[in-house]
Scaffold this motif. Structure first.
Motif, PDB file in Angstrom:
ATOM      1  N   LEU A  26       0.869  -1.189   0.000  1.00 23.04           N
ATOM      2  CA  LEU A  26       0.000   0.000   0.000  1.00 23.04           C
ATOM      3  C   LEU A  26       0.901   1.232   0.000  1.00 23.04           C
ATOM      4  O   LEU A  26       2.049   1.164   0.436  1.00 23.04           O
ATOM      5  N   MET A  60      -9.719   2.923   3.945  1.00 20.68           N
ATOM      6  CA  MET A  60      -8.361   2.824   3.401  1.00 20.68           C
ATOM      7  C   MET A  60      -8.369   3.008   1.879  1.00 20.68           C
ATOM      8  O   MET A  60      -7.491   3.663   1.314  1.00 20.68           O
ATOM      9  N   ALA A 106      -3.107   6.567   8.051  1.00 21.91           N
ATOM     10  CA  ALA A 106      -3.974   5.638   8.797  1.00 21.91           C
ATOM     11  C   ALA A 106      -3.426   5.427  10.204  1.00 21.91           C
ATOM     12  O   ALA A 106      -4.182   5.410  11.185  1.00 21.91           O
ATOM     13  N   LEU A 110      -0.516   4.555   4.576  1.00 18.73           N
ATOM     14  CA  LEU A 110      -0.341   3.836   5.841  1.00 18.73           C
ATOM     15  C   LEU A 110       0.036   4.795   6.972  1.00 18.73           C
ATOM     16  O   LEU A 110      -0.433   4.653   8.100  1.00 18.73           O
ATOM     17  N   PRO A 164     -17.388  -3.493   5.058  1.00 19.55           N
ATOM     18  CA  PRO A 164     -16.062  -3.518   5.699  1.00 19.55           C
ATOM     19  C   PRO A 164     -15.544  -2.078   5.776  1.00 19.55           C
ATOM     20  O   PRO A 164     -14.873  -1.599   4.867  1.00 19.55           O
ATOM     21  N   THR A 165     -15.903  -1.400   6.862  1.00 15.24           N
ATOM     22  CA  THR A 165     -15.694   0.056   6.908  1.00 15.24           C
ATOM     23  C   THR A 165     -14.225   0.446   6.860  1.00 15.24           C
ATOM     24  O   THR A 165     -13.869   1.421   6.189  1.00 15.24           O
ATOM     25  N   PHE A 166     -13.379  -0.280   7.562  1.00 12.75           N
ATOM     26  CA  PHE A 166     -11.963   0.115   7.567  1.00 12.75           C
ATOM     27  C   PHE A 166     -11.358  -0.034   6.165  1.00 12.75           C
ATOM     28  O   PHE A 166     -10.609   0.838   5.701  1.00 12.75           O
TER      29      PHE A 166
END
Lengths: 362, 362
Positions: free
Chosen positions: A14, A248, A22, A19, A242-244
């Motif tokens: 990623l 992302m 996040a 990252l 799948p919210t996360f």
């Protein structure tokens, strides 16, 4: 530790900036005092995030207004079942183009729901694997749709042009390992789907882009979470998404936009792939067996002169912080997945290691 | 910022320690130089993590050796279809216990696949909602299985005892909002499933615990990712699993073990719930309309004397860092979800706010 170059085929690298962001906001997102993954998908904060991510993806791929973008679960494997369940209508057959492992898996799953007209398009000349051009695909007039996979992740064989069929053909494409790697003309497709874990975000999220006139034809046995019309009606929140992973993905879409979008990514991807294929072709030690016109710019497969050397290559590469380079178990050899988030420096580091390995083991 | 108390019904609060650890290692997990979400699910690092999480869950719930634990996608909604697809075998009917919204949704989805014998067990006496005891459930001899939902998240009505039916009955339970909240005797169930986003981890992961003799009966039309036998055969890696959610769940399982496991959690959950219900019952301002024996210890619903006051309660609560307290749209009022990760201090903070609100608005 030193920088690690991650060539994993998926889940995959990623963007570092994504990252970092996040990580920074993992315990307090948007001043809510909570992690994004702790908040209701129906709250205004997540809802705004979801809408923005969807719009950013629409912008990046220039998705026309008459297409819905869905954020689903179940991966491409789930779509192998969902596609025939949603699209057959009152027809009983569909065309499945077989260009390798994944398109064949899709065809096998579809046999549960319809008569599959499987078209094998892989060719072999002088030990090189190629793919028959679309003009040579013998399509079935009765088929409800044509399914194909433009980029086969395992051996890195690819089709780069958009479908050229008559516009009344419903074309379904599994873009799991190629979405966002180059511009596409979405209007040439009926359904596009892609597992997120290669060029989009964490695993567990599947993007489906579907033309609106194809909604509402799901067979009665379709699980509701696979029914495109239901998912569209509820803005992909019929059940808890799948919210996360969605969040992302939204960060990745922003990163892509800031870098210049899919056109710019395409340039970079071509440059990375050309450099790597050139290094392979100029060597007598490494080989790639895909014909030049069908060489993937996302997954570059190569082999050394023997299996033991391949194994040693993977081991030594890891010691040099080059990871995820082992080929798929059914293909053997090595595979470098060079998705959008892999930069040119990573490819150069791989090539430098390849040359050193050849020097010491050639 | 000040501490926020998150009573969201799901996605829900996660243990602070777990989020801190995830944040700390988000860019470099287990010295790989990569994020856990960037690594192949087939690599040795993630594989070890997956196995450990599975074993920890097995330990926590004392899952017998003849049960498989699966890490799936698609949520409880997905299981609403997967359960009949997997369990009907050559039978054509199943018993569905209706205790509220979610069990009814499960029954509706099942009607796509079988004749549903729906048993309504909600009762009402003096304005209080209760549930008929299992001894009064009129089960169907021809039913392939009995499906029920021991904890209805929306209004917080619950059944606490394990199934008491003859052992040849196949009992299927949706434990989405109650798993790991109290000890259970897994051997009394055929299949247990639960969306992760309440008491386990981020959304996008679904846990399925299935007795081995129930595998291998899936109907031909079952999507492969929903086929329990296939998922079991491939250790939940038939397709790419939601690796980050799996990893997070593993951290939660470790946290639970360190705190003393499910028995200890049950004590804490009972203490939290009793405190909150007591505050409601002792007030003339708030009310809860669930009969005492069926009051959920996970989702506590309550109302003020009017809708406008409810709305004001939610607004003012947010200003006091109490979030996720709004009731479900079909139930109205307020709902405090007090899953494992919500500590006693959070419940006390809520009660203090409730008392202050009553004082200023009563």
């Amino acid at each position: 530790m030193n920088k690690v170059y991650n060539f994993s085929a998926g889940p995959a690298i990623l963007p570092h900036e994504v990252l970092k962001q996040a990580q920074h906001e993992l315990l307090n997102w948007q001043d809510t005092g909570a992690s994004v993954m702790e908040l209701s998908h129906r709250g205004k904060e997540f809802d705004a995030c979801a809408i923005e991510a969807t719009q950013d993806l629409r912008d990046l791929l220039a998705v026309p207004a008459n297409y819905k973008i869905l954020f689903c679960q179940g991966g491409a494997r789930g779509q192998f079942a969902a596609v025939p369940m949603n699209l057959l209508g009152n027809k009983t057959t569909a065309d499945y183009i077989n260009s390798g492992y994944w398109s064949q898996c899709a065809a096998e799953e579809a046999q549960k729901y319809c008569t599959v007209n499987e078209l094998h398009i892989r060719t072999e000349h002088d030990g090189k694997v190629g793919l028959k051009p679309m003009s040579e695909w013998n399509l079935n007039k009765e088929a409800a749709f044509i399914h194909y996979c433009p980029n086969e992740t395992i051996d890195g064989v690819a089709i780069f042009n958009d479908p050229t069929f008559a516009k009344d053909k419903v074309v379904v494409a599994d873009l799991s390992s190629s979405i966002l790697s180059q511009p596409i003309d979405v209007s040439r497709y009926g359904v596009i789907y892609a597992g997120a874990q290669k060029n989009i975000g964490p695993s567990g999220l599947t993007i489906v882009i579907v033309r609106e006139d194809l909604l509402g034809k799901a067979s009665r046995i379709t699980p509701s979470i696979f029914d495109y019309q239901i998912m569209a009606k509820y803005d992909s929140m019929f059940n808890t998404p799948p919210t996360f992973a969605w969040y992302m993905s939204g960060l990745v879409f922003k990163w892509l936009k800031q870098l210049g979008g899919v056109e710019k990514m395409h340039e970079l991807n071509q440059a990375k792939a050309q450099l790597l294929y050139k290094a392979i072709d100029q060597s007598d030690f490494y080989r790639n067996n895909i014909s030049v016109a069908n060489r993937s710019i996302m997954n570059v497969s190569f082999m050394s002169p023997g299996e033991e050397l391949d194994k040693r290559f993977v081991e030594l590469a890891k010691q040099e912080n080059i990871i995820g380079i082992k080929g798929h178990r059914i293909a053997g050899g090595m595979r470098a997945s060079i998705y959008n988030a892999m930069d040119l420096d990573g490819v150069k580091a791989l090539i430098a290691f390849m040359q050193e390995f050849e020097r010491t083991h050639g």
